[in-house]
Design a protein around this motif. Structure first.
Motif, PDB file in Angstrom:
ATOM      1  N   VAL A  98     -41.747 -54.866   4.467  1.00  0.00           N
ATOM      2  CA  VAL A  98     -40.984 -53.491   5.566  1.00  0.00           C
ATOM      3  C   VAL A  98     -41.754 -53.414   6.082  1.00  0.00           C
ATOM      4  O   VAL A  98     -41.299 -52.994   7.534  1.00  0.00           O
ATOM      5  CB  VAL A  98     -40.533 -53.166   3.409  1.00  0.00           C
ATOM      6  N   VAL A  99     -42.923 -53.027   5.921  1.00  0.00           N
ATOM      7  CA  VAL A  99     -43.400 -52.064   7.428  1.00  0.00           C
ATOM      8  C   VAL A  99     -43.653 -53.316   8.467  1.00  0.00           C
ATOM      9  O   VAL A  99     -43.956 -53.076   9.376  1.00  0.00           O
ATOM     10  CB  VAL A  99     -45.902 -51.402   6.507  1.00  0.00           C
ATOM     11  N   ARG A 100     -44.070 -54.157   8.471  1.00  0.00           N
ATOM     12  CA  ARG A 100     -43.984 -55.627   9.248  1.00  0.00           C
ATOM     13  C   ARG A 100     -42.633 -55.968   9.250  1.00  0.00           C
ATOM     14  O   ARG A 100     -43.082 -55.427  10.726  1.00  0.00           O
ATOM     15  CB  ARG A 100     -44.601 -57.060   8.650  1.00  0.00           C
ATOM     16  N   TYR A 101     -41.687 -55.607   9.113  1.00  0.00           N
ATOM     17  CA  TYR A 101     -40.614 -55.552   9.704  1.00  0.00           C
ATOM     18  C   TYR A 101     -39.839 -54.772  10.003  1.00  0.00           C
ATOM     19  O   TYR A 101     -39.281 -54.135  11.684  1.00  0.00           O
ATOM     20  CB  TYR A 101     -39.007 -56.159   8.882  1.00  0.00           C
ATOM     21  N   MET A 102     -40.553 -52.999   9.675  1.00  0.00           N
ATOM     22  CA  MET A 102     -40.418 -52.001  10.979  1.00  0.00           C
ATOM     23  C   MET A 102     -40.708 -51.762  12.529  1.00  0.00           C
ATOM     24  O   MET A 102     -40.340 -51.032  12.688  1.00  0.00           O
ATOM     25  CB  MET A 102     -41.056 -50.993  10.084  1.00  0.00           C
ATOM     26  N   LYS A 103     -41.532 -52.805  12.851  1.00  0.00           N
ATOM     27  CA  LYS A 103     -42.494 -53.524  14.129  1.00  0.00           C
ATOM     28  C   LYS A 103     -41.800 -53.976  14.157  1.00  0.00           C
ATOM     29  O   LYS A 103     -42.422 -54.445  15.317  1.00  0.00           O
ATOM     30  CB  LYS A 103     -44.108 -53.431  13.659  1.00  0.00           C
ATOM     31  N   THR A 104     -41.129 -55.378  13.767  1.00  0.00           N
ATOM     32  CA  THR A 104     -41.198 -56.527  14.414  1.00  0.00           C
ATOM     33  C   THR A 104     -39.405 -56.959  14.101  1.00  0.00           C
ATOM     34  O   THR A 104     -39.233 -57.814  15.448  1.00  0.00           O
ATOM     35  CB  THR A 104     -42.039 -57.706  13.772  1.00  0.00           C
ATOM     36  N   ASN A 105     -39.075 -56.811  13.342  1.00  0.00           N
ATOM     37  CA  ASN A 105     -37.740 -56.789  13.011  1.00  0.00           C
ATOM     38  C   ASN A 105     -36.906 -55.843  12.727  1.00  0.00           C
ATOM     39  O   ASN A 105     -36.298 -56.404  10.921  1.00  0.00           O
ATOM     40  CB  ASN A 105     -37.217 -58.591  12.107  1.00  0.00           C
TER      41      ASN A 105
END
Length: 334
Positions: free
Chosen positions: A156-163
């Protein structure tokens, strides 16, 4: 005093002679488990024990509600996630998920019959039959927090930045499941639903992302809930108080980091404020005198409903929970 009517009036923003003392968040403590013989982890899976423990602080300390369940993993487990039910000192936690992407997230056909949802629904029935005038509060997991459970917080943290599209798809799918669960809770006549969105705290998510991504789903959820409803978000929510108050909930539950007078200036009578007695500093680690001091302080600041600021720690002393009610009674000369 009819406790159900008093809470209903307070959540409606009406004047009440006595401010309610409740908990909209987790309310199981070890001392109550020992005195009622209803304890974790059994009380997570046994409806009789869930009902007994959920009402234990009403019976033992005078808290003016029953509150179930204990923790925020019911929906995730019913959707297929692996959950460790913990022990009497630790609430359940998600340990594994079958979903690899947002498109994979879908409630199974037996979602409402799966996992612990039937336990919660039966516990509501037991409480409703036992208590005529006691409000029954049921906690559910907010769509964003449920998304974190099902995709994994790191993803989720990664997707908040990238997708961001991945997050929005996942939340929409979680929202559908939440609505199915809410519909069942309402059919069993719960009095109040508390939507818990701890992952949406400004300490974790930028307030602008809360406004653009998380708030619309909470608005849809608020529109769908027919009974009285409270939104709880952990942490220092001062930056999003205005958005929280305009989502459509009857009340917002805040932690002690929030300044009540400033919050009241921001909400413009759109909802009432529930809270905000510290669960860690005061209720867990303080004395009954510390609790009473904090209760009288928030009452002097015109809190609408007195409650712990977050879920009670299992080792919270029962005497400190009693002090919540005693302080309110002293303040109103009851």
């Amino acid at each position: 005093m009819n406790l159900k009517e008093n809470l209903e009036n307070a959540l409606s923003g009406e004047d009440v002679e006595v401010k309610p003392v409740i908990s909209v968040t987790q309310a199981g403590i070890i001392e109550a488990m020992e005195q009622t013989n209803a304890s974790w982890p059994e009380a997570h899976t046994n409806p009789e024990q869930m009902a007994i423990l959920g009402s234990s602080l009403h019976e033992l300390a005078g808290l003016e509600c029953a509150r179930i369940p204990f923790g925020l993993t019911v929906e995730a487990q019913s959707m297929g996630a692996e959950v460790n039910l913990g022990n009497n000192e630790r609430t359940p936690e998600v340990t594994g998920t079958p979903f690899e992407s947002a498109d994979d997230i879908e409630a199974p056909d037996d979602f409402l019959e799966n996992g612990r949802i039937p336990v919660v629904l039966e516990a509501i029935d037991i409480l409703k039959e036992k208590y005529e005038d006691l409000p029954i509060i049921v906690g559910i997991t907010g769509p964003f927090t449920l998304t974190g459970h099902l995709l994994g917080i790191e993803n989720v943290v990664r997707y908040m930045k990238t997708n961001l599209d991945e997050i929005e798809i996942a939340m929409e799918n979680c929202l559908d499941a939440s609505m199915d669960y809410i519909e069942s809770i309402q059919k069993h006549d719960a009095d109040v639903i508390c939507v818990n969105e701890p992952t949406a705290s400004p300490e974790l998510i930028d307030p602008l992302q809360f406004k653009s991504m998380i708030k619309p789903n909470l608005e849809d959820l608020a529109d769908f809930i027919d009974v009285q409803k409270v939104l709880h978000i952990c942490g220092s929510t001062q930056p999003i108080i205005s958005d929280m108050s305009s989502v459509g909930f009857d009340g917002i539950s805040i932690e002690e980091a929030v300044d009540i007078p400033k919050a009241k200036e921001s909400i413009e009578d759109e909802c009432v404020i529930v809270g905000n007695i510290s669960t860690s500093k005061t209720l867990l680690s303080g004395t009954p005198e510390d609790v009473k001091e904090d209760v009288k302080k928030v009452l002097s600041e015109d809190i609408d409903i007195i409650a712990p600021s977050c879920g009670l720690a299992p080792k919270t002393p029962l005497a400190n929970v009693k002090a919540l009610v005693e302080a309110r009674n002293e303040y109103f000369n009851i």
